[in-house]
Scaffold this active site. Structure first.
Site, short mmCIF file in Angstrom:
data_model
loop_
_atom_site.label_atom_id
_atom_site.label_comp_id
_atom_site.label_asym_id
_atom_site.label_seq_id
_atom_site.Cartn_x
_atom_site.Cartn_y
_atom_site.Cartn_z
N GLU A 92 0.79 -1.26 -0.08
CA GLU A 92 -0.08 0.02 0.09
C GLU A 92 0.84 1.52 -0.10
O GLU A 92 0.41 2.32 -0.67
CB GLU A 92 -1.10 0.06 1.28
N SER A 93 2.07 1.35 1.11
CA SER A 93 2.79 2.49 0.69
C SER A 93 3.41 2.81 -0.69
O SER A 93 3.93 3.77 -1.07
CB SER A 93 3.66 2.45 1.91
N ASN A 94 4.02 1.39 -1.13
CA ASN A 94 4.33 1.43 -2.46
C ASN A 94 3.53 2.14 -3.49
O ASN A 94 4.05 2.95 -4.22
CB ASN A 94 4.70 0.09 -2.98
N TYR A 106 9.84 -13.37 5.49
CA TYR A 106 9.01 -12.71 6.30
C TYR A 106 9.33 -12.76 7.84
O TYR A 106 9.43 -13.97 8.17
CB TYR A 106 7.83 -12.61 5.96
N ARG A 144 7.33 -10.83 10.27
CA ARG A 144 6.38 -9.66 10.51
C ARG A 144 5.40 -9.96 11.55
O ARG A 144 4.52 -9.16 12.11
CB ARG A 144 5.61 -9.48 9.13
N ASN A 148 -3.53 -9.64 -4.31
CA ASN A 148 -2.28 -9.91 -3.75
C ASN A 148 -2.17 -11.00 -2.59
O ASN A 148 -1.80 -10.82 -1.30
CB ASN A 148 -1.78 -8.33 -3.02
N GLY A 196 3.78 -4.93 -9.27
CA GLY A 196 2.14 -4.74 -9.19
C GLY A 196 1.68 -3.78 -8.84
O GLY A 196 0.76 -2.94 -8.98
N ASP A 197 2.52 -3.20 -7.64
CA ASP A 197 2.13 -1.80 -6.99
C ASP A 197 2.14 -0.62 -7.94
O ASP A 197 1.47 0.25 -8.05
CB ASP A 197 2.95 -1.73 -5.74
N ASP A 218 11.20 -1.05 -3.58
CA ASP A 218 9.87 -1.48 -3.74
C ASP A 218 9.14 -0.34 -4.47
O ASP A 218 8.00 -0.76 -5.00
CB ASP A 218 9.25 -1.67 -2.26
#
Lengths: 334, 334, 334, 334, 334, 334
Positions: B34-36, B102, B104, B165, B273-274, B310
């Site tokens: 989302e931030s990308n 990951y 996270r 995604n 994709g972003d 990214d």
């Protein structure tokens, strides 16, 4: 064989004197008090085993590669769990203090179960066991797991060395105190400092100067049936400039010795105390005198401040040269 | 104002083509789908807000600094929680695939509570809302929090864009499917691919070639009351060499368009994709034609593969030059 | 002694494939068409003199150090003026084009005065003179200064080589055309391409294929009383992938030759044409055949694309190995 | 336990695609055919011992650290002698070939004495022995020392693997031929190529295509009483782009197999053949079929080209994924 | 023209304060006492020739490039022999000493033959000749070759400067002493220190303080018919922190002078003495007073400690600013 | 909102302690006195606007990205003009002074026109305005533009802060003096030092010690109707080692205070005074006492010396910890 048990983390630090806010890359090493001690001992030529629990991924594989590079045995490291602990180190400079940000929650070793470690097997060929006060602090099951290891050490007559290494971000004195008081009972050698002796172990002294340190050390030995106590001394003039030294007390002979003081310009101060513990264990194994032992251990500590990373990369000769013949002059070797 | 909601992690990757086992440092960027998308839109000159939850430490501060550098508004980011998510990216080369590890779990946003976000306030001046299927996957409370945001979007008539995604390491199709089916209902535009349409959304087609893609897109629109569907296409000839393209279907007009195919030599394939989603949202906002939209979005995707990190660092001109006039020749600009 | 006259700038480029927006450091080299040719010739073992005007500061000192490292004579470089020109090079990748941003206004050489250069002295021991169409473009006094040098060349019978090197950011065809038409009259060899022959020199051809190139070259020779003309050919499949070749025409013999085509993966494409000119001048000095000359020059051009920086770092053997025996196979040398 | 015997050197290479003339630093790894094979086998999980002679200094210490990091046993490495061998590697790019400059004269292992190695002790627990044709070439005493090792192997029934690895800078065919002909007699598996079979071992074939390769392999087996022969195939389209494959013949079954061909974009081509040998030894130990063996070995070779340094850093899974299921597509793993 | 004769090696050093065991790359410079002196003199604007023997490979080519970058003439360097010498420098820090590991055996210059050097030709236009005690130590033929050079110097009346530079790893006092005693006879200026005067040249003094130094210098002049003697003084408080100074005696006038003492924080201490020699030769050529000479030479020495590499990169102004007006304050220049 | 107006340049500096002559890359930051003050204030949590004029290219874009990363508003930056100013910073070490080479001529801001800035708009929401004596020095139109801004400040009652920041390379005292005397009239707070008070503002004192400083400050207040004056103090023991402090005088209360003295080991000394100004403005906004203000400002100055780049990257807590409780000890924070 010297066996060390504890957590090792991926250390991420901005290059040079950059702040975290400025970094586009992080230098990486792996660091943990117990593996730092083990690696320094391996560099001294000792046979060392490092025991821990590590997840199954390439980052943990890289950590094991690192451990093996020193020559440490990692065959008893348990694989499993979710993640490796991480810590960020922003090196200070001048009047700006160094900062450590821990991100170790949920690490594989912090969630280990007692049955992960068969201490009779792990300690079968062990001549000395080392842990620090960090290990019991990292997870609920850990005090019990350390206790299991100590029980086997007692049964097998393996001398145990411990650095009290109190970390207030991991636990509070009211939990740390009773836990550590139990775990340090009967140690061969305890490493502590004046502040933690008071805060966690309830030992202080009304005397002044070296007498005070001797008094604290003696009381610690007596109260907790410990053979020897080392108290470390540090003055932090700035982030680049410290003075380090240490004292040592032997409860059998009553002997009390103090090392030379070293003023050090700092490349990396993490792991100084671990280098001291390594020096201590090394000299103890060789039956060196108390004075020789504390001088070697303090020189190892001082030298560590000149080496990047958590681990003292130095040979016995490197340390001995400083410990036995330092005259205030450091000459190029060629 | 375009508002993007989701998790962003610290990305750690060995320099160049090194494997994790060989790294002495990690290059760092911050990345999250989302931030990308938000950062690429900000690079296109859009006003963008990124919404998330971040812990109170210097690493998260550095991430906010990063977000602000693109010009994104981060005033609605909630501070609190325990840690930032981390991921390790080992870039592949030739026949060696890229690997992502990951770490996270326990991140601040994954443990956010519904009351952390006042969507009426956050979305007050918002013209478009973007999220991906990663956001509801990262924690138990997240599907509900996304649902809260979507409810406010519906009330305010804010068009919603979503990239499905799907990440199999975060959840399984039997949980992801029903969750996403609920969340995508009524979207302005959905981005997906053939595989995920089948696996999560229960939509496939017996046709072949472009007809098949058109059929899937149309069924998705119909089943989930979606305005437009984009399906992305990728062939991975090697870790360095991919072909990318995309198709787009508009349920109102029934128009189906396909973008040019781009063969790309890869600098960094994360975030392709972003970039496509950003291109999509950008062109939608300008009311571009369906063909122009998919060409711009695909060019953004292709161009992203040539940019480290990214995020697509490119101006509208950079993308437009490729989208509108690419003749198989790439000339130095001076 | 081969004398090259022109501007050299400090080149600042982000490391690897980073964009300017992402850079925390710039790699530096020094580059300018004429010194690139000179440095490549010095690498071939020729005696070379580079003539220019440079300010009195440490950055210009560093540039002279760089020139001397190749063995070039810089004793005729005039010191004075305000600044060195700078250019920023963002290397492209895949579908993203390379970008050059010039910041050369007010450079010492661009504001040079005719009396700065005593051409009778400078060219006293010179066997060949090289300049490009950039030199007269950079400042108002420069066409006159070049003219001064050419006059002395004519008087001394020094053969002159020129690469037309048209830069639309420096001047427009209506100024560049007449200026260059005057300066190239009587050249030993001119390097140009089809586009610039038309745009600046008013020469084109209705033929197709190689015939067209031969026709253009012949017309250029005839119109401007030039001995030989080289036309360079380039196809830019992507920022990483070009095909290069060249043709050459001799007005005395009427011979027309074409080099092998090289498909090159690009490390750094700046200076390819300069390497070609160096190869040309080198072979001309040795009296090589036209075919040998264009093959060597084209191989030098192709090889340059594999070398970082503006300068072809290669020995005559390195170039000859490619020029004379390339069979589509590149074997490690050990 | 797999024992590898040979020289390992400090490898110094300019960063990225820089030429030696441009370097301000050299990247360092340690490399030697036999330790490369050993390290790859250790990465596959095998127990490996590396045997050599190394001087007593910090550079050699660093090399041993490197060896241990893979988990290799270095307890039988003899310390002594004057220096470590060094080689400079300038990585090529596109049409510019890679260059290796050896500086290995006078290295500790090249001046080793037969009594330095007690082969009965060294090979006591060994299941396979590996050496290459480099080892007998590096010093006068080395053919004899290898012969000593082979004698013990014969006595103990240890299978021996050898890569002919002819290096014309170390010796000439008239010396290398007879020496190698003697040393390869009775091997379990020989790795060679068509050129060296002819040049050193006097074996060629009039057939064409795969039949030719089969014929050569069969003749090698017959002439030198070898169990299996692998012939490697390489086409070097450019410094960045090669095609690799291999064939294998079993003299007992007469079976002849050929691996898949891999087109590889090259990160580092040094050590490809060593990765192949490691794959070969690994599969032989597991009793894999001839086809599986050559596929795994060729995949290891191909994969090595994507890894920096001389050593294949890859797990069995990494290789197996390529060997068993490659469909022309390389997908990111997450 | 000042001619310097001796060996220059490739210097490999870990970045920053890393130990060799930690390095993944080595920073490279080229260093040798005589070329260090030459390069510093060239930086002062002098015409300098460096004479040596170097092998025919790209590493030696890079070394010559380096020499030329300072403006030194390398046309008399003989090409041939097997290898360049190498040395590893691990920079110390704080209490950890710097370490140098030499790997220079078999270097081209160490195996040079007398007929390699035509001293009448080499010294034809020479105004001063410089060598150090390292040159005769590196190979059996070297004392004779130096003697040849000195003979021609005597014939041509060229003043000779020598730094005794005793290296115990190259030879022992019983060989070095008689050799150097012969070679220093009749020098214009000798640079030495108290320890080496005693050890190699049999000169000491019973006096104390500066009187002692004056006495030693005077005796050296008398015994060996030397014009002037400089004795260097250094206290090494730590690896980062030294105090340097020097005294100088003129046998003609009997004048004895002492320079200011400089306390230096160390960036790189290699080459300090060479910078001093360069300062000495520079001032001698200008006929400066003894006091001015020793101040300039000592300032050059002090300044060298702040410059990376073996060579003092500084202008005459840089040195003069320190030598003539240092008031304990170092102000930014802008 | 605090508004800062001035030029910011691209700063190019060799890595570490390298000299410009040795650099193969330049580290880059962006720096200018006014944006340094703004960025530090933004790091303290203030709302800040930076106003300037910047060309339309990617380098200037990168600068704006940098400004935004701190959270500064750049929406009032005018785009246009030819170039960004550049400066080269060679960091000194020990006795070698730092050097700055400016290349700022012709920068966009230096050629700005009065109509570029609509001060009523720009200062609409401004609570404090900051500029330095560099701004009026950089171009002919700039004194007038600053005057325009100050007029609006007066009209709106916006307090103005100014650092006199005299740069002799930009203008001479006979021009700078009258210009600055006009611009500083009526300031809220002026930052200067003893030397510039005399040289430009015609104010000195016959007193000694602190009395002298108080006298100068009081006279400055009186002569130029200034509210408060800060005088900075610096001793430069070496390039690595300075002592800094400051005094402050309030013309209303007549109070005179002096800060603690800090001895600082220097990472980067550029921007120390700017950090002081930021601290000053921050405390003034909070209505802190004069003593608290000067302590905070001096601590900010001291701390800046430990941070790379021109900008103080520090939180209020970071500064406050030093300002309020420094006891000569700097402890690691964990």
């Amino acid at each position: 064989m010297i066996t060390c048990f504890g957590e090792t983390m991926l250390r991420l630090s901005p290059p040079g004197a950059l702040r975290i806010a400025q970094a586009q890359s992080f230098d990486i090493v792996f660091g943990g008090a117990e593996s730092n001690v083990g690696a320094a001992l391996a560099n001294f030529g000792e046979e060392v085993r490092w025991v821990s629990k590590m997840p199954c991924n390439e980052v943990a594989d890289a950590c094991l590669r690192w451990m093996r590079s020193f020559g440490m045995d990692v065959s008893k490291v348990v694989r499993g769990g979710q993640r490796m602990g991480v810590f960020f180190l922003e090196k200070g400079a001048s009047l700006r203090p160094s900062k450590v940000i821990y991100d170790r929650k949920g690490s594989a070793i912090s969630e280990a179960r007692p049955e992960d470690f068969d201490w009779n097997d792990i300690l079968g060929d062990t001549d000395a066991f080392f842990f620090t006060g960090i290990t019991p602090a990292i997870g609920e099951t850990l005090p019990g797991i350390v206790e299991d290891a100590l029980t086997v050490c007692r049964e097998k007559g393996i001398p145990v060395f411990c650095d009290i290494n109190y970390r207030p971000t991991l636990w509070t004195p009211d939990i740390a105190g009773p836990t550590m008081q139990k775990l340090i009972r009967g140690l061969h050698t305890l490493v502590a400092n004046e502040e933690h002796a008071d805060l966690l172990l309830g030992v202080k002294s009304d005397l002044a100067g070296d007498g005070k340190l001797c008094d604290i050390a003696a009381k610690l030995c007596e109260t907790y049936e410990i053979g020897r106590v080392v108290l470390t001394l540090r003055q932090s003039h700035s982030s680049d400039d410290n003075t380090v030294a240490a004292v040592m007390y032997d409860s059998v002979t009553g002997e009390f010795v103090k090392s030379r003081e070293y003023r050090v310009q700092i490349v990396d101060r993490v792991g100084g105390g671990d280098a001291l513990s390594a020096g201590l264990i090394y000299c103890t194994g060789l039956g060196k005198s108390l004075q020789e032992t504390i001088e070697f251990a303090s020189a190892a500590n001082a030298l560590k401040h000149s080496v990047h990373g958590d681990v003292l990369i130095a040979s016995v000769d490197d340390v001995q040269r400083l410990a036995s013949s330092f005259d205030g002059t450091v000459r190029m070797i060629r």
